[in-house]
Write a protein that holds these residues in place. Sequence first.
Motif, PDB file in Angstrom:
ATOM      1  N   LEU A 235       0.822  -1.206   0.000  1.00  0.00           N
ATOM      2  CA  LEU A 235       0.000   0.000   0.000  1.00  0.00           C
ATOM      3  C   LEU A 235       0.860   1.262   0.000  1.00  0.00           C
ATOM      4  N   ARG A 236       1.889   1.277   0.818  1.00  0.00           N
ATOM      5  CA  ARG A 236       2.740   2.465   0.897  1.00  0.00           C
ATOM      6  C   ARG A 236       3.434   2.743  -0.434  1.00  0.00           C
ATOM      7  N   GLU A 237       3.866   1.686  -1.118  1.00  0.00           N
ATOM      8  CA  GLU A 237       4.502   1.867  -2.416  1.00  0.00           C
ATOM      9  C   GLU A 237       3.504   2.419  -3.432  1.00  0.00           C
ATOM     10  N   LEU A 238       2.284   1.912  -3.415  1.00  0.00           N
ATOM     11  CA  LEU A 238       1.263   2.429  -4.325  1.00  0.00           C
ATOM     12  C   LEU A 238       0.941   3.884  -4.016  1.00  0.00           C
ATOM     13  N   GLU A 239       0.898   4.231  -2.745  1.00  0.00           N
ATOM     14  CA  GLU A 239       0.645   5.630  -2.391  1.00  0.00           C
ATOM     15  C   GLU A 239       1.767   6.525  -2.904  1.00  0.00           C
ATOM     16  N   ARG A 240       3.014   6.087  -2.745  1.00  0.00           N
ATOM     17  CA  ARG A 240       4.147   6.889  -3.214  1.00  0.00           C
ATOM     18  C   ARG A 240       4.085   7.095  -4.726  1.00  0.00           C
ATOM     19  N   ARG A 241       3.694   6.060  -5.443  1.00  0.00           N
ATOM     20  CA  ARG A 241       3.684   6.133  -6.904  1.00  0.00           C
ATOM     21  C   ARG A 241       2.506   6.930  -7.452  1.00  0.00           C
ATOM     22  N   THR A 242       1.393   6.951  -6.734  1.00  0.00           N
ATOM     23  CA  THR A 242       0.174   7.547  -7.287  1.00  0.00           C
ATOM     24  C   THR A 242      -0.306   8.776  -6.529  1.00  0.00           C
ATOM     25  N   ASP A 243       0.351   9.118  -5.411  1.00  0.00           N
ATOM     26  CA  ASP A 243      -0.092  10.236  -4.569  1.00  0.00           C
ATOM     27  C   ASP A 243      -1.557  10.058  -4.168  1.00  0.00           C
ATOM     28  N   ALA A 244      -1.894   8.839  -3.765  1.00  0.00           N
ATOM     29  CA  ALA A 244      -3.282   8.474  -3.496  1.00  0.00           C
ATOM     30  C   ALA A 244      -3.745   8.936  -2.120  1.00  0.00           C
ATOM     31  N   ASP A 245      -5.059   9.105  -1.998  1.00  0.00           N
ATOM     32  CA  ASP A 245      -5.701   9.167  -0.689  1.00  0.00           C
ATOM     33  C   ASP A 245      -5.877   7.733  -0.205  1.00  0.00           C
ATOM     34  N   VAL A 246      -5.595   7.485   1.073  1.00  0.00           N
ATOM     35  CA  VAL A 246      -5.687   6.131   1.614  1.00  0.00           C
ATOM     36  C   VAL A 246      -6.880   6.057   2.566  1.00  0.00           C
ATOM     37  N   LEU A 247      -7.798   5.159   2.259  1.00  0.00           N
ATOM     38  CA  LEU A 247      -9.006   4.977   3.060  1.00  0.00           C
ATOM     39  C   LEU A 247      -8.830   3.766   3.968  1.00  0.00           C
ATOM     40  N   TYR A 248      -8.874   4.009   5.280  1.00  0.00           N
ATOM     41  CA  TYR A 248      -8.700   2.934   6.254  1.00  0.00           C
ATOM     42  C   TYR A 248     -10.028   2.227   6.531  1.00  0.00           C
ATOM     43  N   GLY A 249      -9.923   1.121   7.259  1.00  0.00           N
ATOM     44  CA  GLY A 249     -11.104   0.312   7.504  1.00  0.00           C
ATOM     45  C   GLY A 249     -12.107   0.911   8.469  1.00  0.00           C
ATOM     46  N   HIS A 250     -11.616   1.608   9.526  1.00  0.00           N
ATOM     47  CA  HIS A 250     -12.556   2.049  10.562  1.00  0.00           C
ATOM     48  C   HIS A 250     -12.167   3.381  11.209  1.00  0.00           C
ATOM     49  N   ASP A 251     -11.280   4.136  10.599  1.00  0.00           N
ATOM     50  CA  ASP A 251     -10.829   5.405  11.172  1.00  0.00           C
ATOM     51  C   ASP A 251     -11.868   6.488  10.872  1.00  0.00           C
ATOM     52  N   LEU A 252     -12.527   6.989  11.920  1.00  0.00           N
ATOM     53  CA  LEU A 252     -13.628   7.932  11.736  1.00  0.00           C
ATOM     54  C   LEU A 252     -13.154   9.243  11.119  1.00  0.00           C
ATOM     55  N   ASP A 253     -12.049   9.794  11.615  1.00  0.00           N
ATOM     56  CA  ASP A 253     -11.564  11.070  11.083  1.00  0.00           C
ATOM     57  C   ASP A 253     -11.209  10.953   9.604  1.00  0.00           C
ATOM     58  N   ARG A 254     -10.509   9.882   9.242  1.00  0.00           N
ATOM     59  CA  ARG A 254     -10.121   9.712   7.843  1.00  0.00           C
ATOM     60  C   ARG A 254     -11.357   9.518   6.957  1.00  0.00           C
ATOM     61  N   PHE A 255     -12.315   8.749   7.453  1.00  0.00           N
ATOM     62  CA  PHE A 255     -13.533   8.539   6.673  1.00  0.00           C
ATOM     63  C   PHE A 255     -14.249   9.861   6.426  1.00  0.00           C
ATOM     64  N   GLU A 256     -14.422  10.661   7.462  1.00  0.00           N
ATOM     65  CA  GLU A 256     -15.156  11.920   7.301  1.00  0.00           C
ATOM     66  C   GLU A 256     -14.432  12.864   6.350  1.00  0.00           C
ATOM     67  N   THR A 257     -13.103  12.866   6.412  1.00  0.00           N
ATOM     68  CA  THR A 257     -12.333  13.709   5.501  1.00  0.00           C
ATOM     69  C   THR A 257     -12.533  13.280   4.050  1.00  0.00           C
ATOM     70  N   LEU A 258     -12.444  11.977   3.801  1.00  0.00           N
ATOM     71  CA  LEU A 258     -12.556  11.492   2.426  1.00  0.00           C
ATOM     72  C   LEU A 258     -14.002  11.483   1.934  1.00  0.00           C
ATOM     73  N   ALA A 259     -14.959  11.284   2.842  1.00  0.00           N
ATOM     74  CA  ALA A 259     -16.367  11.316   2.436  1.00  0.00           C
ATOM     75  C   ALA A 259     -16.761  12.704   1.943  1.00  0.00           C
ATOM     76  N   ALA A 260     -16.080  13.731   2.449  1.00  0.00           N
ATOM     77  CA  ALA A 260     -16.359  15.092   1.990  1.00  0.00           C
ATOM     78  C   ALA A 260     -15.770  15.352   0.610  1.00  0.00           C
ATOM     79  N   ARG A 261     -14.836  14.493   0.206  1.00  0.00           N
ATOM     80  CA  ARG A 261     -14.172  14.688  -1.084  1.00  0.00           C
ATOM     81  C   ARG A 261     -14.731  13.775  -2.163  1.00  0.00           C
ATOM     82  N   TYR A 262     -15.083  12.553  -1.802  1.00  0.00           N
ATOM     83  CA  TYR A 262     -15.524  11.566  -2.792  1.00  0.00           C
ATOM     84  C   TYR A 262     -17.041  11.395  -2.729  1.00  0.00           C
TER      85      TYR A 262
END
Length: 262
Positions: A235-262
């Motif tokens: 996953l880390r290598e893919l993030e480095r290569r693509t500058d991706a947003d990473v969506l975790y399984g159960h992290d509330l803060d990360r989910f809310e941040t990405l839900a506002a974008r996607y």
Amino acid sequence: MPEVSLIDRGRVRADQAYVVDGASMASAAEPNPEHTRIEFVVWNAVIEAGGRTYLWDTGVPTDAADYWPDPLYGAFEAHDASEHSLEGDLANAGYELADVDAVVMSHLHLDHAGELDAFAGTDTPVYVHRDELPFAFYSAHTDEGSIAYLASDFDGDLNWRVIHRHRHTLADGFELLHLPGHTPGLLGARIETPEGTLLVAGDECYVDANYAEGAPLGPGLLWSERDWHESLETLRELERRTDADVLYGHDLDRFETLAARY
């Protein structure tokens, strides 16, 4: 390009030590550490790709308090599950169950496969990795394996489509990734959207500490720590290569941040 809608399916309360190895560990200096219960998010996603509508996971059942074994519900309290049916949460996002052309199961744990029975007896394809399905049945029907699988979640008449490779393209811009560690057949995804690349880590990383700090999941949530570390580096290598947003399984803060974008 694929379009992603992230769907909030409610909350689960659990001790941080379940998801971050070493949290709240006693020591000579701190023989009675405080234990912290955290509010985790449960989410699904709808991915529109290649002219088809894919549902990612099916979430927690509305009757989790009665349906889940008491020790599991006590450890992972899905306290608002009764307010979050799959049909209702899809409707809030503008979808109906009938709109779903295929289901992708990241894995078959009870908090991800809880409403899979909505597709029993239909011809809707249900994608699952080849290493997940036998382990789930083995765990649910014997005293071995993991206690987080309930046979009734996936014993129905389902149209299984088995993924055999480490990478599998479902549609242009929508690639499934085999990420063993949490379970033997965990699936993540790389999705190329108009907003950028979304890398679905899923339960490979419950929370940011798993990904950013490399802190493994607690032992009870790990099928293989060695495989978990290898999947993390994938996953880390893919993030480095693509500058991706990473969506975790159960992290509330990360989910809310990405839900506002996607």
